[in-house]
Design a protein around this motif. Structure first.
Motif, mmCIF file in Angstrom:
data_model
loop_
_atom_site.group_PDB
_atom_site.id
_atom_site.type_symbol
_atom_site.label_atom_id
_atom_site.label_comp_id
_atom_site.label_asym_id
_atom_site.label_seq_id
_atom_site.Cartn_x
_atom_site.Cartn_y
_atom_site.Cartn_z
ATOM 1 N N GLU A 65 20.109 0.816 6.123
ATOM 2 C CA GLU A 65 21.163 0.195 6.926
ATOM 3 C C GLU A 65 20.739 -1.173 7.438
ATOM 4 O O GLU A 65 21.533 -2.113 7.457
ATOM 5 C CB GLU A 65 21.563 1.102 8.087
ATOM 6 C CG GLU A 65 22.451 2.243 7.663
ATOM 7 C CD GLU A 65 22.967 3.034 8.847
ATOM 8 O OE1 GLU A 65 23.253 2.428 9.896
ATOM 9 O OE2 GLU A 65 23.073 4.257 8.714
ATOM 10 N N GLU A 66 19.480 -1.280 7.866
ATOM 11 C CA GLU A 66 18.982 -2.579 8.326
ATOM 12 C C GLU A 66 18.972 -3.583 7.180
ATOM 13 O O GLU A 66 19.317 -4.754 7.352
ATOM 14 C CB GLU A 66 17.589 -2.449 8.926
ATOM 15 C CG GLU A 66 17.598 -1.727 10.256
ATOM 16 C CD GLU A 66 16.246 -1.703 10.912
ATOM 17 O OE1 GLU A 66 15.607 -2.770 11.009
ATOM 18 O OE2 GLU A 66 15.831 -0.606 11.343
ATOM 19 N N TRP A 67 18.572 -3.135 5.989
ATOM 20 C CA TRP A 67 18.569 -3.993 4.804
ATOM 21 C C TRP A 67 19.973 -4.528 4.534
ATOM 22 O O TRP A 67 20.159 -5.713 4.307
ATOM 23 C CB TRP A 67 18.027 -3.187 3.628
ATOM 24 C CG TRP A 67 17.964 -3.894 2.322
ATOM 25 C CD1 TRP A 67 17.051 -4.838 1.933
ATOM 26 C CD2 TRP A 67 18.832 -3.702 1.203
ATOM 27 N NE1 TRP A 67 17.301 -5.235 0.636
ATOM 28 C CE2 TRP A 67 18.384 -4.551 0.170
ATOM 29 C CE3 TRP A 67 19.937 -2.879 0.989
ATOM 30 C CZ2 TRP A 67 19.019 -4.611 -1.069
ATOM 31 C CZ3 TRP A 67 20.566 -2.937 -0.247
ATOM 32 C CH2 TRP A 67 20.111 -3.798 -1.252
ATOM 33 N N TRP A 68 20.981 -3.630 4.587
ATOM 34 C CA TRP A 68 22.369 -4.038 4.365
ATOM 35 C C TRP A 68 22.825 -5.016 5.430
ATOM 36 O O TRP A 68 23.523 -5.990 5.134
ATOM 37 C CB TRP A 68 23.304 -2.827 4.332
ATOM 38 C CG TRP A 68 23.320 -2.108 3.024
ATOM 39 C CD1 TRP A 68 22.820 -0.874 2.764
ATOM 40 C CD2 TRP A 68 23.850 -2.577 1.780
ATOM 41 N NE1 TRP A 68 23.001 -0.554 1.442
ATOM 42 C CE2 TRP A 68 23.633 -1.581 0.822
ATOM 43 C CE3 TRP A 68 24.481 -3.754 1.397
ATOM 44 C CZ2 TRP A 68 24.037 -1.728 -0.505
ATOM 45 C CZ3 TRP A 68 24.885 -3.896 0.073
ATOM 46 C CH2 TRP A 68 24.659 -2.881 -0.857
ATOM 47 N N GLN A 69 22.450 -4.781 6.676
ATOM 48 C CA GLN A 69 22.850 -5.653 7.776
ATOM 49 C C GLN A 69 22.280 -7.058 7.584
ATOM 50 O O GLN A 69 22.993 -8.051 7.747
ATOM 51 C CB GLN A 69 22.400 -5.080 9.114
ATOM 52 C CG GLN A 69 22.817 -5.938 10.289
ATOM 53 C CD GLN A 69 22.270 -5.436 11.598
ATOM 54 O OE1 GLN A 69 21.186 -4.889 11.648
ATOM 55 N NE2 GLN A 69 23.030 -5.627 12.648
ATOM 56 N N ILE A 90 22.422 -13.091 5.397
ATOM 57 C CA ILE A 90 21.483 -13.951 4.673
ATOM 58 C C ILE A 90 21.786 -13.798 3.186
ATOM 59 O O ILE A 90 22.170 -12.714 2.749
ATOM 60 C CB ILE A 90 20.029 -13.473 4.955
ATOM 61 C CG1 ILE A 90 19.825 -13.292 6.418
ATOM 62 C CG2 ILE A 90 19.013 -14.324 4.233
ATOM 63 C CD1 ILE A 90 19.085 -14.234 7.204
ATOM 64 N N PRO A 91 21.592 -14.838 2.371
ATOM 65 C CA PRO A 91 21.806 -14.667 0.927
ATOM 66 C C PRO A 91 21.071 -13.422 0.395
ATOM 67 O O PRO A 91 19.870 -13.264 0.586
ATOM 68 C CB PRO A 91 21.236 -15.963 0.334
ATOM 69 C CG PRO A 91 21.435 -16.975 1.426
ATOM 70 C CD PRO A 91 21.190 -16.204 2.704
ATOM 71 N N ALA A 92 21.812 -12.557 -0.242
ATOM 72 C CA ALA A 92 21.317 -11.234 -0.636
ATOM 73 C C ALA A 92 20.070 -11.274 -1.514
ATOM 74 O O ALA A 92 19.192 -10.419 -1.378
ATOM 75 C CB ALA A 92 22.430 -10.453 -1.338
ATOM 76 N N LYS A 100 0.823 -1.208 0.000
ATOM 77 C CA LYS A 100 0.000 0.000 0.000
ATOM 78 C C LYS A 100 0.861 1.264 0.000
ATOM 79 O O LYS A 100 2.010 1.240 0.425
ATOM 80 C CB LYS A 100 -0.898 0.001 1.231
ATOM 81 C CG LYS A 100 -1.820 -1.177 1.295
ATOM 82 C CD LYS A 100 -2.557 -1.197 2.627
ATOM 83 C CE LYS A 100 -3.323 -2.492 2.748
ATOM 84 N NZ LYS A 100 -3.229 -3.089 4.058
ATOM 85 N N SER A 101 0.277 2.348 -0.419
ATOM 86 C CA SER A 101 0.958 3.640 -0.389
ATOM 87 C C SER A 101 1.398 3.948 1.044
ATOM 88 O O SER A 101 0.610 3.828 1.976
ATOM 89 C CB SER A 101 0.011 4.723 -0.900
ATOM 90 O OG SER A 101 0.651 5.966 -0.861
ATOM 91 N N GLY A 102 2.660 4.309 1.213
ATOM 92 C CA GLY A 102 3.206 4.632 2.530
ATOM 93 C C GLY A 102 3.694 3.426 3.312
ATOM 94 O O GLY A 102 4.254 3.563 4.389
ATOM 95 N N GLN A 103 3.503 2.232 2.780
ATOM 96 C CA GLN A 103 3.913 1.014 3.471
ATOM 97 C C GLN A 103 5.350 0.668 3.101
ATOM 98 O O GLN A 103 5.746 0.770 1.943
ATOM 99 C CB GLN A 103 2.983 -0.134 3.102
ATOM 100 C CG GLN A 103 3.242 -1.418 3.857
ATOM 101 C CD GLN A 103 2.244 -2.510 3.471
ATOM 102 O OE1 GLN A 103 1.680 -2.508 2.384
ATOM 103 N NE2 GLN A 103 2.041 -3.448 4.367
ATOM 104 N N ILE A 104 6.131 0.240 4.085
ATOM 105 C CA ILE A 104 7.498 -0.202 3.857
ATOM 106 C C ILE A 104 7.649 -1.568 4.516
ATOM 107 O O ILE A 104 7.293 -1.741 5.687
ATOM 108 C CB ILE A 104 8.524 0.791 4.424
ATOM 109 C CG1 ILE A 104 8.397 2.130 3.703
ATOM 110 C CG2 ILE A 104 9.933 0.233 4.293
ATOM 111 C CD1 ILE A 104 9.305 3.207 4.237
ATOM 112 N N ILE A 105 8.174 -2.531 3.765
ATOM 113 C CA ILE A 105 8.327 -3.895 4.255
ATOM 114 C C ILE A 105 9.779 -4.338 4.081
ATOM 115 O O ILE A 105 10.350 -4.214 3.001
ATOM 116 C CB ILE A 105 7.405 -4.870 3.497
ATOM 117 C CG1 ILE A 105 5.943 -4.501 3.744
ATOM 118 C CG2 ILE A 105 7.682 -6.316 3.915
ATOM 119 C CD1 ILE A 105 4.952 -5.342 2.956
ATOM 120 N N LEU A 106 10.354 -4.853 5.165
ATOM 121 C CA LEU A 106 11.661 -5.504 5.133
ATOM 122 C C LEU A 106 11.390 -6.985 5.361
ATOM 123 O O LEU A 106 10.789 -7.364 6.375
ATOM 124 C CB LEU A 106 12.569 -4.942 6.231
ATOM 125 C CG LEU A 106 13.948 -5.571 6.376
ATOM 126 C CD1 LEU A 106 14.763 -5.422 5.092
ATOM 127 C CD2 LEU A 106 14.688 -4.960 7.556
#
Length: 95
Positions: free
Chosen positions: A75-79, A84-86, A12-18
């Motif tokens: 930064e969390e994504w990079w960590q 974990i396999p990229a 959704k608009s404004g949603q961010i998922i890691l």
């Protein structure tokens, strides 16, 4: 950065998922243990893709009303990608 410009259908608009796609990440027990060592308590969800059903470990699922900086969660994504396999680690943003 261009990473956050990846828009996932259904986000959704404004949603961010890691998230980590456990279907692509290798041994699920090892991957979940690595995620927990990083301090996350993942929520397990499934998604239906054209290629089949995938199991996702959702690390963050946030909804924002205002515009979020393009570097948000980068930064969390990079960590996570360092442990974990990229190709299994995703950072999606709804536009």
């Amino acid at each position: 950065m261009a990473v956050l410009n990846c828009v996932k259908p259904g986000v959704k608009s404004g949603q961010i998922i890691l998230a980590v796609d456990l279907t692509l990440a290798g041994d699920a027990d090892d991957v979940l243990a690595a995620i927990e060592r990083l301090g996350y308590e993942p929520e397990i969800r499934h998604m239906s893709y054209a290629s089949g059903i995938h199991v996702l470990a959702i690390l963050k699922d946030e909804q924002h009303q205002e515009v979020v900086d393009d570097d948000y969660l980068l930064e969390e994504w990079w960590q996570v990608r360092s442990q974990i396999p990229a190709d299994a680690v995703h950072l999606w943003r709804g536009r």
